[in-house]
Motif scaffolding. Structure first.
Motif, PDB file in Angstrom:
ATOM      1  N   PHE A  44       0.821  -1.207   0.000  1.00  0.00           N
ATOM      2  CA  PHE A  44       0.000   0.000   0.000  1.00  0.00           C
ATOM      3  C   PHE A  44       0.860   1.264   0.000  1.00  0.00           C
ATOM      4  O   PHE A  44       0.467   2.282  -0.579  1.00  0.00           O
ATOM      5  CB  PHE A  44      -0.951   0.004   1.197  1.00  0.00           C
ATOM      6  N   ALA A  45       2.009   1.218   0.639  1.00  0.00           N
ATOM      7  CA  ALA A  45       2.914   2.370   0.629  1.00  0.00           C
ATOM      8  C   ALA A  45       3.350   2.696  -0.793  1.00  0.00           C
ATOM      9  O   ALA A  45       3.394   3.864  -1.186  1.00  0.00           O
ATOM     10  CB  ALA A  45       4.123   2.105   1.515  1.00  0.00           C
ATOM     11  N   LEU A  46       3.664   1.655  -1.561  1.00  0.00           N
ATOM     12  CA  LEU A  46       4.057   1.881  -2.957  1.00  0.00           C
ATOM     13  C   LEU A  46       2.893   2.454  -3.762  1.00  0.00           C
ATOM     14  O   LEU A  46       3.071   3.394  -4.545  1.00  0.00           O
ATOM     15  CB  LEU A  46       4.558   0.584  -3.585  1.00  0.00           C
ATOM     16  N   ALA A  47       1.704   1.901  -3.562  1.00  0.00           N
ATOM     17  CA  ALA A  47       0.530   2.397  -4.291  1.00  0.00           C
ATOM     18  C   ALA A  47       0.244   3.854  -3.932  1.00  0.00           C
ATOM     19  O   ALA A  47       0.005   4.692  -4.821  1.00  0.00           O
ATOM     20  CB  ALA A  47      -0.678   1.523  -3.980  1.00  0.00           C
ATOM     21  N   PHE A  48       0.276   4.184  -2.651  1.00  0.00           N
ATOM     22  CA  PHE A  48       0.021   5.559  -2.230  1.00  0.00           C
ATOM     23  C   PHE A  48       1.140   6.493  -2.692  1.00  0.00           C
ATOM     24  O   PHE A  48       0.883   7.642  -3.055  1.00  0.00           O
ATOM     25  CB  PHE A  48      -0.127   5.638  -0.705  1.00  0.00           C
TER      26      PHE A  48
END
Length: 148
Positions: A44-48
């Motif tokens: 999720f960090a990469l997506a955000f």
């Protein structure tokens, strides 16, 4: 018939075990491993981080990019902590998400600082108003819309 195996094997060979009668027997060892899981927080960090960077580069969405960047930065740190645990991967993904989120935050803050600087400069605001007036003067007085 099989008899239970006891005792330690030959000290040089971990695959040899001695049975009850004192005979040396080869034993096959199998290791069962679970596949490693990627940290959800890292993903999720990469997506955000990617979403935040895209929003910041679309100048109008810069405030949204700032919020997404802060969320991505927090998730990236959580993903780095989670990747230290056994059986959880995603350290590189968490680092990438953290870097992209931090970059989006820096660009967004720089853009906001630039806007505040320009808007507090009276001469810059006057030039912008003059340019808008020039564009408004170039607009036609009436527009005819063809009827079908």
């Amino acid at each position: 018939m099989s008899r239970p195996l006891t005792g330690r094997g030959d000290e040089n060979d971990p695959h040899r075990v001695t049975d009850i009668d004192g005979r040396s027997v080869d034993v096959e060892q199998r290791v069962v491993t679970k596949p490693a899981r990627t940290s959800t927080a890292a993903a999720f960090a990469l997506a955000f981080g990617v979403a935040a960077l895209v929003c910041v580069l679309i100048v109008i969405l810069s405030p949204v990019g700032l919020v997404l960047g802060i969320i991505g930065l927090i998730l990236g740190i959580l993903g780095l902590r989670a990747s230290r645990k056994v059986g959880i991967t995603g350290k590189g993904v968490a680092i990438a998400g953290t870097v992209l989120s931090a970059l989006a935050i820096v660009i967004s803050i720089a853009f906001a600082a630039g806007m505040v600087t320009v808007l507090n400069n009276d001469s810059a605001v006057e030039r912008i108003e003059q340019e808008l007036d020039k564009m408004r003067d170039k607009l036609p007085d009436s527009v005819e819309v063809p009827q079908p």
